[in-house]
Scaffold this motif. Structure first.
Motif, PDB file in Angstrom:
ATOM      1  N   GLY A 160     -14.445  -3.330  -4.889  1.00  0.00           N
ATOM      2  CA  GLY A 160     -14.826  -4.013  -3.999  1.00  0.00           C
ATOM      3  C   GLY A 160     -13.595  -4.140  -3.507  1.00  0.00           C
ATOM      4  O   GLY A 160     -12.512  -2.945  -3.361  1.00  0.00           O
ATOM      5  N   PRO A 161     -13.730  -4.651  -2.211  1.00  0.00           N
ATOM      6  CA  PRO A 161     -12.924  -4.433  -0.807  1.00  0.00           C
ATOM      7  C   PRO A 161     -11.345  -5.817  -1.547  1.00  0.00           C
ATOM      8  O   PRO A 161     -11.797  -6.963  -0.638  1.00  0.00           O
ATOM      9  N   LEU A 162     -10.620  -5.104  -1.781  1.00  0.00           N
ATOM     10  CA  LEU A 162      -8.795  -5.698  -2.446  1.00  0.00           C
ATOM     11  C   LEU A 162      -8.225  -5.175  -1.911  1.00  0.00           C
ATOM     12  O   LEU A 162      -7.749  -3.728  -1.937  1.00  0.00           O
ATOM     13  N   PHE A 163      -7.346  -5.957  -1.108  1.00  0.00           N
ATOM     14  CA  PHE A 163      -5.606  -5.405  -0.554  1.00  0.00           C
ATOM     15  C   PHE A 163      -4.492  -5.462  -1.422  1.00  0.00           C
ATOM     16  O   PHE A 163      -3.640  -4.941  -1.043  1.00  0.00           O
ATOM     17  N   ALA A 164      -4.744  -6.463  -2.899  1.00  0.00           N
ATOM     18  CA  ALA A 164      -3.746  -6.755  -3.332  1.00  0.00           C
ATOM     19  C   ALA A 164      -3.116  -5.160  -4.733  1.00  0.00           C
ATOM     20  O   ALA A 164      -3.714  -4.534  -4.409  1.00  0.00           O
TER      21      ALA A 164
END
Lengths: 638, 498
Positions: free
Chosen positions: B171-175
């Motif tokens: 999924g769209p994760l940025f961490a």
């Protein structure tokens, strides 16, 4: 108590280092308040302390060994970790050994003499802080070099000395020749140093250590276990010897030493006597590795042999007295390279031992002549025997120390070299090489003597005054040392006394070569002689040798040309391609912005029209591209 | 940040010297806080910002970012101090400087790719303005060029960050934590890495993406170049290490020969170009390009040693280049020019600039990798670390290091040595307050050379963790082969013959 001096011998490099750091304080501000002299005296004091300490340490080691305390005679080690990261540990491991203490005593002793000498030589100079600071820096570097057991730190020190050479040659930096000499000295030595660094980097993955004793153990291990050697090892070893080659001014990296003669003479004394030997010291420590590769040994013999012969020939054609002596340095060290190449480690050791003092003496005498006669051009000097006989005697003493003339030191070492060549695979060739080189060195030294002290006084020498005592005293102290050198060697069991120091097989041909070379030269140059014009008849050849075989031109047309061409090419590409592209994009953007600015007329109607048109266009695009809604998604409205 | 907002609010009557002092105070404060953080590592700060986008204010410090934060704080304060005392429009100038600092530090502290992106873009604006308003004669062109290149760099990073979210199966994760554990498909890795290389390659810069650099370094005011070269460009290196090596290890390893080649070519190309430059600032711009090449070489080999070398090179180059430009700034302020043909004999003790030239010589030698100064340990680690992986690229870089000496000597011979031009040499000498920033940097350059743990000590754990290749010849246990203890000492009589 005395052993304390030996245990703390690692302090010796620190005294001159402190002196050179303190010299930095004499920035122009302080000079204008105190004058430059206090800085020189400070340096001299600390250098003397270093000498006293190393001499005391040497005596301590000797007296304790004489007492038979074997435990005390073991080398004392010390270490300082410089860098430790990701599994790599680089530490300055030092060993306080007898050879190191001897070397330090010689280095510090010569430095004391030279700094006294420099006070006289640079009487009227304002550049003292820089000059004395650099001298002390050199001493610190050399003392650290002889103490360290790490090839890596040997490289570090050689590199620092390269920088030191640049600064010290550049002392009188507003003369174009000096600037050029400093540049060439730095770059030539840097080439050697960098190749050495490449070798170091490649060596570590193979041997796992940079310490000389570790390397020695590794080499012994390879031989004992009959391990196949890595194929790149000869290449790495060739890279490793490039550093000493640069430092010892061996062909093809010999150019710098001759150009470094532009520095003030006291620094030349040190450079030609002890600094260049620093390279030889590293080479000697590498010997166990070099023995692994016959190829590298051959290269050493070829490089050393060529340098020995050719440099002594070049020296014969020089008219600048300092340069005449500097080529003899390359020549003598070439013989040392031959000795290392033939595996004669003790011979090389002895060659290194007998060399520094006579060479330093020769240059001190030359300095005394140059400063009072205002010229270093050999053709302008002459007839000084009646005016400056003591300096002449001192010169002869130094010369005798370098040519094979018993009972002086050089003879014993050169005879051992003859013996070594006799056992090699090419006894005749190499034996003749040594004999020829010796004859040429003798001829070169006697030529300088003849041109300065022989003949009739010239315009420059008719009013030759005696030098300041500050220069005369160290010169004659050194003369005494050179005279006693063979005796010291015999007492310490380095050479046998039978009946002369170092006499043995092959002594006669060696002596004959000295007499022939020196005698012929004396016949040519001691008195105006019809034969003296013979070399001039050689014409082109002499000219070629006088210009160092056009080495400089050769480098200009090859290496320098290549680098400059590459640099221009990359500058062109940067200008046209990279800069052209970015410049074009930048100017295109600017130009676009400028054009766009014309569209702003300031009329409200125009803006309103643009807005309306824009909205209409967008609506049209949205409507046109709106997908037809699938029928199943359209639910009947309840 | 506080400084950025506060400075413009100062009344216009405050003299520029005081504005400078206040601005520098903020930098010093940041340095102090950084040092405190080093002693007492703080917990990560996590604030929700735009949760729908996955944007959170995640800030944290680790061994990679801490030294760079300290470097940035240090260089910011010193570059502010090296601005002229009568800086025009001081409030705006110094506030923009601090804004740049804010961007860089936020980028380094960010624990979230989106936040990093924002910070990365934030740096662009103040620097463009600083160049455009206070630059040299051709400042407009330089600023536009910088803006264009940086915009492309920023867009590429934006695309890469979006691609991180797009291709992540989780999924769209940025961490950063999520990105490290994400399993990207090989195709995705290739696309992202290509974008990252473009973006950070432009920032560093690396050949052939360096078109903005000589121009910008040549035109920007001295304090700005100090900050730009010393600290902002390190953001690119940090990004490559964090994102490239850290998140896309497989593709990084596969592409590393090409990356190493780019590094080696940059090194040679930068050094060769520096040899023929006739302006000191441009010379140093190309020199900087060369050193970034070494850094990239270290990153590409990705052994523990070479990564340590790369981090050390970031720090060492940061202080060296800041020192170089500080000296150039002094020369320019006193003589009014940086054109090499117009300068000579500045070593002259009475009428030249001996003190500045001494520091310049030291800095040039540090850049040339002379031992005892900061550049050497970094280069040594890069070379030794990369040698086993890329011997040819390392060899080429070694040759480049030789060229470094050529331009250093050429510059010093022309500018420092030689005769002083009597017609023009009526300059005032530098005063202590002008010298102070350069002197502080000089001390650091020497200290880091003598005690290189200052360069390598921070990031040991991180770079070992990030390393993709190992160096079997180095043992981590006790490192016995390197100490004398393992060697049986010979007796003195044996030594005498050897």
């Amino acid at each position: 108590m005395t052993l304390f001096f030996a245990q703390t011998a690692w302090l010796v490099p620190l005294y001159p280092l402190v002196a050179s750091l303190l010299s930095l304080l004499w920035s122009p501000g302080l000079i204008s308040r105190t004058g430059p002299r206090p800085c020189g005296y400070l340096n001299l004091t600390l250098v003397s302390v270093a000498f006293v300490h190393s001499a005391a340490a040497l005596m301590a080691l000797h007296s304790n060994s004489a007492a038979g305390a074997a435990a005390l005679y073991k080398p004392l080690s010390f270490g300082w970790t410089w860098l430790e990261t990701a599994g790599l540990k680089v530490s300055f491991d030092g060993l306080i050994t007898e050879p190191a203490l001897i070397a330090m005593t010689v280095i510090t002793g010569l430095h004391v003499l030279v700094q006294i000498y420099a006070i006289g030589y640079l009487e009227m100079d304002w550049g003292w802080p820089r000059f004395f600071g650099s001298l002390s820096f050199f001493e610190a570097g050399l003392c650290a070099l002889v103490l360290t057991d790490s090839l890596f730190f040997s490289y570090v020190i050689l590199e620092l000395l390269t920088l030191g050479t640049y600064l010290i040659v550049g002392t009188w930096y507003n003369q174009p020749l000096v600037v050029k000499g400093a540049r060439d000295a730095f770059l030539t030595k840097r080439i050697g140093d960098l190749i050495l660094l490449a070798g170091l980097i490649a060596l570590l993955p193979i041997t796992g250590t940079w310490n000389f004793h570790g390397l020695q153990a590794w080499a012994a291990d390879q031989i004992n276990n009959g391990n196949p050697l890595p194929q790149v090892l000869p290449l790495i070893l060739l890279a490793l010897i490039a550093g000493p080659m640069g430092k010892c001014a061996q062909i093809p990296l010999h150019l710098w030493l001759d150009e470094a003669m532009e520095s003030p003479l006291p620094s030349t004394v040190l450079r030609n006597s002890v600094v260049v030997v620093g390279g030889a010291w590293v080479l000697l420590r590498l010997e166990p590795l070099i023995e692994l590769s016959p190829l590298v040994q051959t290269v050493l013999v070829i490089v050393g042999g060529t340098t020995a012969l050719v440099a002594s020939l070049i020296a014969l054609a020089q008219i600048d007295v300092k340069r005449a002596l500097s080529f003899l340095v390359s020549s003598w060290l070439g013989l040392l390279f031959v000795a290392v190449g033939l595996g004669g480690i003790s011979v090389a050791d002895h060659l290194m031992l007998v060399y520094p003092l006579p060479m330093a003496l020769l240059l001190m005498v030359i300095g005394a002549i140059v400063i009072t006669n205002v010229t270093q051009d050999l053709t302008q000097l002459g007839g000084l025997w009646s005016k400056r006989p003591l300096m002449g005697l001192a010169f002869l003493t130094g010369a005798a120390g370098l040519m094979a003339l018993p009972p002086f030191g050089g003879f014993a070492a050169l005879r051992e070299l003859m013996e070594l060549t006799a056992k090699s695979s090419h006894p005749v060739l190499l034996g003749c090489l040594v004999l020829f080189t010796n004859a040429l060195i003798s001829a070169g030294l006697i030529r300088v003597f003849g041109l300065i002290w022989g003949g009739r006084p010239s315009v420059f020498t008719t009013r030759s005054a005696e030098v300041l005592w500050l220069m005369a005293l160290p010169t004659f102290v050194l003369m005494g040392l050179v005279l006693h050198l063979p005796q010291l060697m015999v007492i310490n069991g380095v050479f046998a006394l039978s009946p002369l120091p170092g006499w043995g097989p092959l002594a006669v041909p060696l002596l004959i070569s000295t007499l022939v070379g020196g005698g012929l030269s004396a016949a040519f140059y001691l008195r105006p002689h019809p034969l003296a014009h013979l070399p001039a008849a050689l014409g082109g050849l002499q000219d070629w040798l006088a210009h160092d075989m056009q080495t400089e031109r050769f480098y200009h047309r090859t290496v320098v040309w290549l680098v400059v061409a590459l640099a221009r090419l990359s500058a062109w590409s940067d200008d046209r391609l990279i800069d052209g592209f970015s410049g074009a994009s930048g100017s295109a953007a600017l130009e676009g912005a400028r054009r766009l600015s014309f569209t702003t007329s300031g009329r409200t109607q125009a803006y309103a029209l643009t807005l309306v048109l824009g909205v209409l266009l967008m609506a049209a695009w949205l409507l046109a591209s709106a997908p037809s809604v699938p029928s199943e998604l359209v639910r009947p409205f309840r | 940040m506080a400084g950025t907002l506060l400075l413009p609010l100062l009344p216009a009557t405050v003299p520029s010297v005081r504005v400078r002092g206040i601005a520098a105070l903020f930098g010093a404060l940041q340095l102090l806080v950084g040092l405190l953080c080093w002693q007492h590592p703080p917990a990560d700060l996590q604030l929700s910002w735009l949760p729908k986008l996955g944007l959170r204010l995640d800030l944290g410090l680790d061994g990679l970012s801490l030294p760079l934060v300290l470097l940035t704080a240090l260089i910011t304060s010193l570059s502010i101090l090296s601005a002229a005392a009568d800086q025009s429009r001081p409030r705006l100038f110094f506030s923009l400087m601090l804004a740049t600092n804010l961007g860089v530090v936020t980028g380094l502290l960010a624990r979230n790719a989106l936040l990093f992106l924002l910070a990365f873009e934030l740096v662009l604006i103040p620097i463009t303005l600083l160049v455009a308003v206070w630059g040299g004669e051709k400042r407009a062109g330089a600023a536009v060029r910088f803006l264009l290149y940086s915009a492309v760099s920023g867009l590429a990073l934006l695309a890469a960050v979006l691609a991180f979210a797009w291709f992540n199966p989780a999924g769209p994760l940025f961490a950063f934590e999520d990105l490290r554990q994400a399993q990207f498909s090989p195709t995705a890795q290739r696309w992202i890495l290509a974008l990252l290389l473009l973006s950070f390659g432009l920032k560093l810069p690396v050949f052939p993406l360096h078109g903005w650099q000589p121009f910008t370094y040549g035109q920007a005011p001295t304090p700005v170049v100090m900050l730009l070269a010393g600290s902002v460009s390190k953001l690119g290196a940090y990004g490559l290490l964090r994102f490239g090596v850290g998140f896309l290890p497989d593709t990084w390893a596969a592409w590393s020969p090409w990356i190493a080649a780019a590094g080696a070519i940059s090194a040679v190309y930068g050094a060769l170009n520096a040899i023929v430059q006739s302006d000191i600032r441009r010379l140093m711009a190309y020199s900087s390009l060369g050193h970034m090449g070494l850094l990239v070489l270290g990153l590409s080999a990705a052994t523990p040693l070479s990564l340590q070398g790369a981090v050390a090179q970031m720090l060492a180059h940061g202080i060296i280049v800041a020192l170089l430009f500080a000296c150039v700034g002094l020369i320019e302020r006193k003589t009014g020019t940086t054109a090499i043909p117009e300068l000579s004999g500045l070593m002259n003790p009475l009428r030249g600039l001996p003190f500045t030239m001494g520091m310049l010589l030291l800095a040039m030698m540090a850049a040339a990798g002379i031992p005892g100064l900061a550049g050497f340990p970094a280069e040594l680690l890069v070379f030794e670390g990369s040698w086993t992986t890329f011997p040819r690229a390392t060899l080429v870089s070694l040759i480049a290091s030789g060229f470094t000496a050529v331009y250093a000597i050429r510059l010093f011979n022309r500018v420092g040595f030689g005769r002083l031009d009597n017609e023009r040499a009526d300059w005032s000498s530098t005063c202590w307050s002008e010298r102070a920033p350069a002197m502080a940097l000089t001390v650091l350059v020497i200290a880091a050379g003598l005690w290189p743990t200052a360069l390598t000590g921070w990031s040991e754990t991180e770079s070992t963790g990030l390393a993709l290749r190992s160096q079997p010849f180095l043992r981590r246990d006790g490192a016995q082969p390197f100490s004398l203890v393992a060697v049986t000492l010979p007796t003195a009589s044996e030594l005498r013959t050897s």
